[in-house]
Enzyme design. Sequence first.
Site, PDB file in Angstrom:
ATOM      1  N   ASN A 134      -6.195   4.968   7.827  1.00 19.27           N
ATOM      2  CA  ASN A 134      -5.668   3.639   7.975  1.00 19.27           C
ATOM      3  C   ASN A 134      -6.397   2.653   7.022  1.00 19.27           C
ATOM      4  O   ASN A 134      -7.486   2.899   6.458  1.00 19.27           O
ATOM      5  CB  ASN A 134      -6.145   3.032   9.394  1.00 19.27           C
ATOM      6  CG  ASN A 134      -5.662   1.432   9.580  1.00 19.27           C
ATOM      7  OD1 ASN A 134      -4.350   1.100   9.217  1.00 19.27           O
ATOM      8  ND2 ASN A 134      -6.441   0.704   9.923  1.00 19.27           N
ATOM      9  N   HIS A 147      -7.792  -0.943   6.119  1.00 21.88           N
ATOM     10  CA  HIS A 147      -8.421  -2.518   6.797  1.00 21.88           C
ATOM     11  C   HIS A 147      -8.742  -3.334   5.470  1.00 21.88           C
ATOM     12  O   HIS A 147      -9.674  -2.929   4.731  1.00 21.88           O
ATOM     13  CB  HIS A 147      -9.435  -1.953   7.786  1.00 21.88           C
ATOM     14  CG  HIS A 147      -9.797  -3.183   8.549  1.00 21.88           C
ATOM     15  ND1 HIS A 147      -8.765  -3.693   9.595  1.00 21.88           N
ATOM     16  CD2 HIS A 147     -10.964  -3.803   8.336  1.00 21.88           C
ATOM     17  CE1 HIS A 147      -9.281  -4.880   9.904  1.00 21.88           C
ATOM     18  NE2 HIS A 147     -10.756  -5.185   9.312  1.00 21.88           N
ATOM     19  N   ASN A 150       0.837  -1.179   0.065  1.00 23.11           N
ATOM     20  CA  ASN A 150      -0.113   0.024   0.093  1.00 23.11           C
ATOM     21  C   ASN A 150       0.750   1.290   0.013  1.00 23.11           C
ATOM     22  O   ASN A 150       0.570   2.227  -0.630  1.00 23.11           O
ATOM     23  CB  ASN A 150      -0.927  -0.050   1.066  1.00 23.11           C
ATOM     24  CG  ASN A 150      -2.100  -1.010   0.968  1.00 23.11           C
ATOM     25  OD1 ASN A 150      -2.962  -0.415   0.160  1.00 23.11           O
ATOM     26  ND2 ASN A 150      -2.202  -1.929   1.549  1.00 23.11           N
ATOM     27  N   ARG A 210       0.980  -1.758  15.112  1.00 26.05           N
ATOM     28  CA  ARG A 210       0.856  -1.163  16.608  1.00 26.05           C
ATOM     29  C   ARG A 210      -0.250  -0.256  16.647  1.00 26.05           C
ATOM     30  O   ARG A 210      -0.745   0.471  15.871  1.00 26.05           O
ATOM     31  CB  ARG A 210       2.179  -0.331  17.018  1.00 26.05           C
ATOM     32  CG  ARG A 210       3.645  -0.856  16.508  1.00 26.05           C
ATOM     33  CD  ARG A 210       4.042  -2.277  17.255  1.00 26.05           C
ATOM     34  NE  ARG A 210       3.920  -2.214  18.664  1.00 26.05           N
ATOM     35  CZ  ARG A 210       4.037  -3.200  19.485  1.00 26.05           C
ATOM     36  NH1 ARG A 210       3.956  -4.334  18.818  1.00 26.05           N
ATOM     37  NH2 ARG A 210       3.938  -3.051  20.942  1.00 26.05           N
ATOM     38  N   ASP A 262      -9.925  -0.064  14.504  1.00 23.58           N
ATOM     39  CA  ASP A 262     -10.534  -0.173  13.226  1.00 23.58           C
ATOM     40  C   ASP A 262     -12.050   0.335  13.217  1.00 23.58           C
ATOM     41  O   ASP A 262     -13.056  -0.124  12.503  1.00 23.58           O
ATOM     42  CB  ASP A 262     -10.603  -1.905  12.789  1.00 23.58           C
ATOM     43  CG  ASP A 262      -9.304  -2.271  12.739  1.00 23.58           C
ATOM     44  OD1 ASP A 262      -8.394  -1.582  12.258  1.00 23.58           O
ATOM     45  OD2 ASP A 262      -9.240  -3.585  12.760  1.00 23.58           O
TER      46      ASP A 262
HETATM   47  C1  GRF Z   1      -3.206  -4.694   4.165  1.00 18.54           C
HETATM   48  O1  GRF Z   1      -3.958  -5.930   3.831  1.00 18.54           O
HETATM   49  C2  GRF Z   1      -3.788  -3.846   4.884  1.00 18.54           C
HETATM   50  O2  GRF Z   1      -5.492  -3.572   4.437  1.00 18.54           O
HETATM   51  C3  GRF Z   1      -3.321  -4.090   6.179  1.00 18.54           C
HETATM   52  O3  GRF Z   1      -2.286  -4.733   6.462  1.00 18.54           O
HETATM   53  C4  GRF Z   1      -1.821  -5.102   5.013  1.00 18.54           C
HETATM   54  C5  GRF Z   1      -0.645  -4.328   4.708  1.00 18.54           C
HETATM   55  O4  GRF Z   1      -0.060  -4.771   3.374  1.00 18.54           O
HETATM   56  N1  GRF Z   1      -3.824  -3.070   7.000  1.00 18.54           N
HETATM   57  P1  GRF Z   1       1.148  -3.827   2.667  1.00 18.54           P
HETATM   58  O5  GRF Z   1       2.300  -4.191   3.584  1.00 18.54           O
HETATM   59  O6  GRF Z   1       0.437  -2.559   2.476  1.00 18.54           O
HETATM   60  O7  GRF Z   1       1.445  -4.873   1.553  1.00 18.54           O
END
Ligand code: GRF
Length: 220
Positions: free
Chosen positions: A113, A115, A19, A97, A151
Amino acid sequence: MSPAPRKRVAILISGRGSNMTALIEAARAADYPAEIALVLSNRPDAAGLARARAAGIPTATVDHTAFGKDREAFERAIGAELRARRIDIVCLAGFLRLLTPYFIAQWPNRILNIHPALLPAFKGLDTHARALAAGVKIHGATVHVVVPEMDAGPIVAQAALAVREDETEASLAERVLALEHRIYPAALRLLAEDRLIVTDGRCVIADAANSDDFIVISDR
Ligand code: GRF
């Protein structure tokens, strides 16, 4: 009129940083309203750190294990790194964290964030396995504003897909992740353009004539 200055963004990671990479790539566009000014990891061995450096982004590590149980001391160290880089917005991207109210209050409605579920369903971990076990027919991902409760927090963007009959946890994770990479840059754009209005625990989005970027219903 000169364009508004680009918002300075820090991405907090703990792992591979896919991401993070999607946000870095989006921010390369000349018209994107944010620049990635820092990638910070709580784990020195996070693969995303090397990816960020390869992309020319400054990185920092604040190893939570050095602070024992003192979460505020850990967060003070993160805050110092963010302030040194004059950060406006914080994006959590696989940052494993929990942040305390002390930290969150310093960036009110300025922390996002992502999720891997359609909140408020499936908060917490192992979302894809739990979605399959529950037999849901639609699953997806959510970008939300961070509040002290895990969340929870006002929803900015969501992407949904139809769960296939032969779906596995791995296939679901892969398909949802591809959607995450679409909605996170769109959500950050909204925040960086000051188009998110948080009211009564929900996000109202200003000038949202075209919502296709931040509300995605996948047809694949
Ligand atoms: C993703 O699935 C995100 O939704 C979750 O942790 C994962 C992180 O993946 N919070 P990356 O490190 O971005 O590949």
